[in-house]
Design a protein around this motif. Structure first.
Motif, short mmCIF file in Angstrom:
data_model
loop_
_atom_site.label_atom_id
_atom_site.label_comp_id
_atom_site.label_asym_id
_atom_site.label_seq_id
_atom_site.Cartn_x
_atom_site.Cartn_y
_atom_site.Cartn_z
N UNK A 217 0.86 -1.18 0.00
CA UNK A 217 0.00 0.00 0.00
C UNK A 217 0.90 1.24 0.00
N UNK A 218 0.87 1.98 -1.11
CA UNK A 218 1.78 3.10 -1.30
C UNK A 218 1.33 4.37 -0.59
N UNK A 219 0.02 4.54 -0.43
CA UNK A 219 -0.51 5.77 0.15
C UNK A 219 -0.32 5.73 1.67
N UNK A 220 0.44 6.67 2.20
CA UNK A 220 0.76 6.66 3.63
C UNK A 220 -0.45 6.92 4.52
N UNK A 221 -1.55 7.39 3.95
CA UNK A 221 -2.76 7.61 4.73
C UNK A 221 -3.55 6.33 4.95
N UNK A 222 -3.15 5.24 4.26
CA UNK A 222 -3.90 3.98 4.34
C UNK A 222 -3.09 2.90 5.05
N UNK A 223 -3.81 2.00 5.70
CA UNK A 223 -3.21 0.84 6.34
C UNK A 223 -3.86 -0.43 5.80
N UNK A 234 -11.50 -17.43 0.62
CA UNK A 234 -10.71 -16.28 0.20
C UNK A 234 -10.11 -15.56 1.40
N UNK A 235 -8.99 -14.89 1.15
CA UNK A 235 -8.43 -13.94 2.09
C UNK A 235 -8.76 -12.54 1.57
N UNK A 236 -9.20 -11.67 2.47
CA UNK A 236 -9.56 -10.31 2.09
C UNK A 236 -8.48 -9.36 2.60
N UNK A 237 -7.95 -8.55 1.70
CA UNK A 237 -6.96 -7.54 2.04
C UNK A 237 -7.63 -6.17 1.93
N UNK A 238 -7.73 -5.48 3.05
CA UNK A 238 -8.42 -4.20 3.10
C UNK A 238 -7.43 -3.07 3.27
N UNK A 244 -12.68 5.47 4.46
CA UNK A 244 -12.54 5.02 3.08
C UNK A 244 -11.83 3.68 3.06
N UNK A 245 -12.36 2.74 2.26
CA UNK A 245 -11.72 1.43 2.16
C UNK A 245 -11.65 0.97 0.71
N UNK A 263 -13.09 -4.12 -4.67
CA UNK A 263 -13.91 -2.92 -4.42
C UNK A 263 -12.99 -1.72 -4.41
N UNK A 264 -13.14 -0.85 -5.41
CA UNK A 264 -12.25 0.29 -5.61
C UNK A 264 -12.52 1.37 -4.56
N UNK A 265 -11.43 1.99 -4.06
CA UNK A 265 -11.60 3.06 -3.08
C UNK A 265 -12.21 4.30 -3.71
N UNK A 266 -13.14 4.87 -2.98
CA UNK A 266 -13.74 6.16 -3.33
C UNK A 266 -13.90 6.93 -2.04
N UNK A 267 -13.49 8.17 -2.03
CA UNK A 267 -13.43 8.94 -0.80
C UNK A 267 -14.77 8.91 -0.06
N UNK A 268 -14.71 8.53 1.21
CA UNK A 268 -15.91 8.50 2.04
C UNK A 268 -16.73 7.24 1.93
#
Length: 681
Positions: A217-223, A234-238, A244-245, A263-268
């Motif tokens: 995950x490149x965006x430092x705001x996300x974990x 399945x394994x789910x990676x969030x 936002x997820x 599921x693509x991230x969209x703000x909010x």
């Protein structure tokens, strides 16, 4: 308290600060944990607090003994069926930590100890088992250990046929799970700032383990978070950032699986997923003001998404769990949870009949997909934690276990939920519990608790420790202020960012209500908040100090602007969505308006007891120290500030269960001493 060591005077602090060239913040020097003067300051604070506790030792000793007497020290969890075994955990009466066990599902089979936390904790002041995952063939287990209280877990693989063989995996991790291939497991690695940022695949060959990076995950705001679907396929990676997820998945049966976008991230927009038969079931607020459940087929995601459960204006979906023939959904209406069971063959929906309405509900450890039994936990202010088995086909509820509380009589206590009007016309829920016979004449002491951030819900949970207050006439109240998630996503957003003052105003309104309606004596109201709840309590006493007589905070987030401006601290950038970014002028203005540290005023403050932990990675120890010093400088009652710095604790406090009870005994002693007429209460 005159015999206690005194804190540095403001002039001394400013002089030391000048040596550090920090003119804007006179207490910034307390951030340097390598400075011997900081350690001397911490020792002085702890000695001062210990002196107070020594003075109140008789009461504190009585409270500790009565708390400990109510705890079932040898408790054992209900066994969880899983393949050929049933898994459970237990305590031994004189041991501080959990023992994890299993036995074969044959009557009379002896237990096998998988992991004894007490052995792993030996020689460490702090110990936390972050995760424990048994392989699908039941021959190995993964576990993560934190002995520094910094939430950086060391990862180990143990071979259960020979527990003496454990292989350490280099690095620090946040979680780990097995795939369905007995040779493969996945882990989420932490970066230098404690951010879970990288998914790693590990292959086990004998006692050798080889790894490869699968996703970053490149965006430092996300974990990153890693989970498994309920059917195990399945394994789910969030990837998540508070509101936002983004979801990805791997085939748990494929040892060479690639990560695929679900599921693509969209703000909010938030989402979490499980899987049933040929589709993913996703709880999301996408296209809805509250939440709904969508289905997406994994093999052809271009197909139109189907609505499995539509959104309703007054209902939030908290969680769901899938089984072969049913899906269980926990919904919340007006802040109160209900359990719905959907028959996947008939699509019939029924509600589980529960004995109380103001409750907390949690899914228990349901490891088997092909079953009619759903296990969940239930609690209320007056009902100890209870585990139920629910037969989804026959609609039968069976109590499996209830936490034993020695000497407890639930009929002696009452709870209620009321609505508190605020100045802007909003009704704020507040939950109360007290001993029956309470007089409505304003003669009682009370403790008001709050949190109000991240959409986190404060539940009406039972606490045997709390009885030591209730039995001394206290009213215990929980304010479900805006910023929390009790009334859904909109309730969170109304107390987030630029609207944070709503949370603080709601908390103050609840305090005023308790006094106005005779629940509490005007001079006997205490407040407590932990982490973001510490911000709530600290801001409230800045704005309305006359309402409160005693304050307890733990790991309080009070130095808001300085912390959010420091990108070298863990999680800083991900926190901007919740609070704001002080490098933006508009954000800084609203943060400045309420930040507890910046808004300490020259006025009389109530007595304060503040805890913090030296290695807390979430709220640095210096926030509490700086805040306490500023209050001492400004308050007309500077001697009423006590600070306890845990040298071995973390953000969640002490890990040793006996030390935790001792700490609560200290907190309740402080409150009773400050809020009742006699220390011998």
């Amino acid at each position: 308290m005159s015999s206690s060591p005194c804190p540095p005077s403001p002039n001394e602090v400013r002089l030391e600060n000048a040596l550090h060239s920090c003119s804007a913040d006179p207490y910034a020097w307390l951030r340097d944990r390598d400075d011997p003067r900081v350690h001397a300051h911490i020792e002085a604070q702890n000695a001062r607090t210990d002196a107070f506790l020594a003075r109140t030792a008789p009461l504190r000793g009585r409270i500790f003994e009565e708390m400990l007497a109510r705890v079932d020290l040898g408790r054992c969890s209900p066994p969880v069926p899983h393949g050929p075994y049933e898994y459970f955990s237990r305590f031994e009466e004189d041991k501080a930590y959990t023992i994890h066990c299993r036995r074969r599902r044959v009557s009379g089979e002896p237990e096998e100890i998988i992991l004894d936390e007490n052995l792993l904790a030996e020689g460490h002041g702090y110990f936390s088992l972050g995760f424990l995952s048994v392989s699908p063939d039941h021959e190995r287990c993964l576990f993560g250990v934190d002995t520094r209280a910094d939430e950086r877990f060391a990862l180990f693989v143990r071979f259960l046929a020979n527990p003496a063989i454990s292989v350490a995996i280099p690095g620090s991790y946040g979680s780990a799970l097995w795939s369905n291939d007995r040779q493969i497991f996945y882990s989420v690695r932490l970066d230098a700032y404690n951010r879970p940022f990288q998914l790693v695949r590990h292959r086990v060959e004998g006692t050798s383990i080889f790894e490869e990076n699968v996703f970053e995950e490149k965006d430092a705001a996300y974990q990153l978070r890693l989970s498994r679907t309920d059917d195990g396929r399945f394994l789910i990676l969030t990837s998540w950032a508070h509101d936002t997820t983004e979801l990805r998945y791997l085939d748990a049966d494929d040892p060479n699986a690639t990560v695929k976008l679900l599921f693509l991230r969209r703000n909010g927009v938030e989402a979490y997923a499980t899987h049933h038969e040929e589709g993913f079931y996703i709880v999301t607020n996408e296209g809805a003001s509250t939440s709904r459940i969508l289905t997406i087929p994994p093999k052809n995601q271009r197909l139109e998404r189907r609505i499995f459960r539509n959104a309703r204006a007054d209902v939030e979906i908290n969680w769901m769990q899938a089984f072969a023939k049913h899906i269980v959904i926990c919904e919340r209406r007006r802040g109160l949870p209900t359990l719905h069971v959907v028959d996947m063959q008939t699509n019939e929906d029924h509600v589980v009949d529960l004995p109380e309405s103001v409750i907390a509900l949690y899914p228990e450890d349901n490891r088997e997909f092909e079953t009619e039994i759903f296990r969940f936990g239930y609690s209320s202010f007056v009902t100890p934690y209870t585990v139920f088995n629910y037969d989804m086909a026959h609609r039968r509820l069976d109590m499996l276990q209830q936490s034993a509380v020695a000497g407890y009589n639930p009929t002696a206590y009452a709870s209620e939920r009321i609505l508190v009007p605020t100045e802007d016309g909003v009704n704020v829920p507040m939950s109360l519990v007290y001993r029956k016979g309470r007089r409505n004449d304003g003669s009682h002491p009370a403790l008001l608790y709050g949190y109000g951030a991240y959409g986190f819900r404060l539940e009406a949970e039972f606490s045997s420790l709390r009885l030591s207050l209730l039995d001394r006439g206290f009213v215990y109240a929980v304010a479900h202020v805006r910023g929390g998630g009790e009334l859904g996503r909109d309730w969170h957003e109304q107390g987030q960012g630029r609207l944070k003052q709503n949370s603080i105003g709601d908390f103050i309104a609840c305090a005023e209500y308790l006094i106005r309606e005779g629940f509490v004596h005007p001079g006997r109201l205490g407040v407590m908040g932990e982490s973001a709840g510490g911000l709530l309590a600290a801001a409230a006493i800045n704005q309305r100090p006359e309402l409160f007589s005693a304050v307890v905070t733990d790991g309080p987030f009070v130095d808001v602007i300085n912390t959010l401006a420091d990108e070298t601290l863990p999680f800083t950038m991900s926190e901007w969505k919740e609070w704001g970014n002080p490098s933006i002028a508009e954000d800084r203005a609203w943060l400045q308006s309420y930040s507890p540290y910046e808004n300490v005023r020259r006025q009389a403050y109530p007595s304060i007891l503040v805890f913090c932990s030296l290695n807390d990675p979430r709220v640095p120890y210096w926030e509490a120290l700086k805040w306490a010093e500023r209050i001492r400088e400004m308050s007309s009652e500077p001697a009423g500030i006590l600070v306890k710095v845990r040298l071995d604790g973390g953000h969640q406090g002490m890990s040793d269960r006996f030390a935790e009870v001792e700490e609560w005994a200290s907190i309740y002693t402080f409150l009773i001493e400050r809020l009742t007429a006699s220390v011998g209460a």
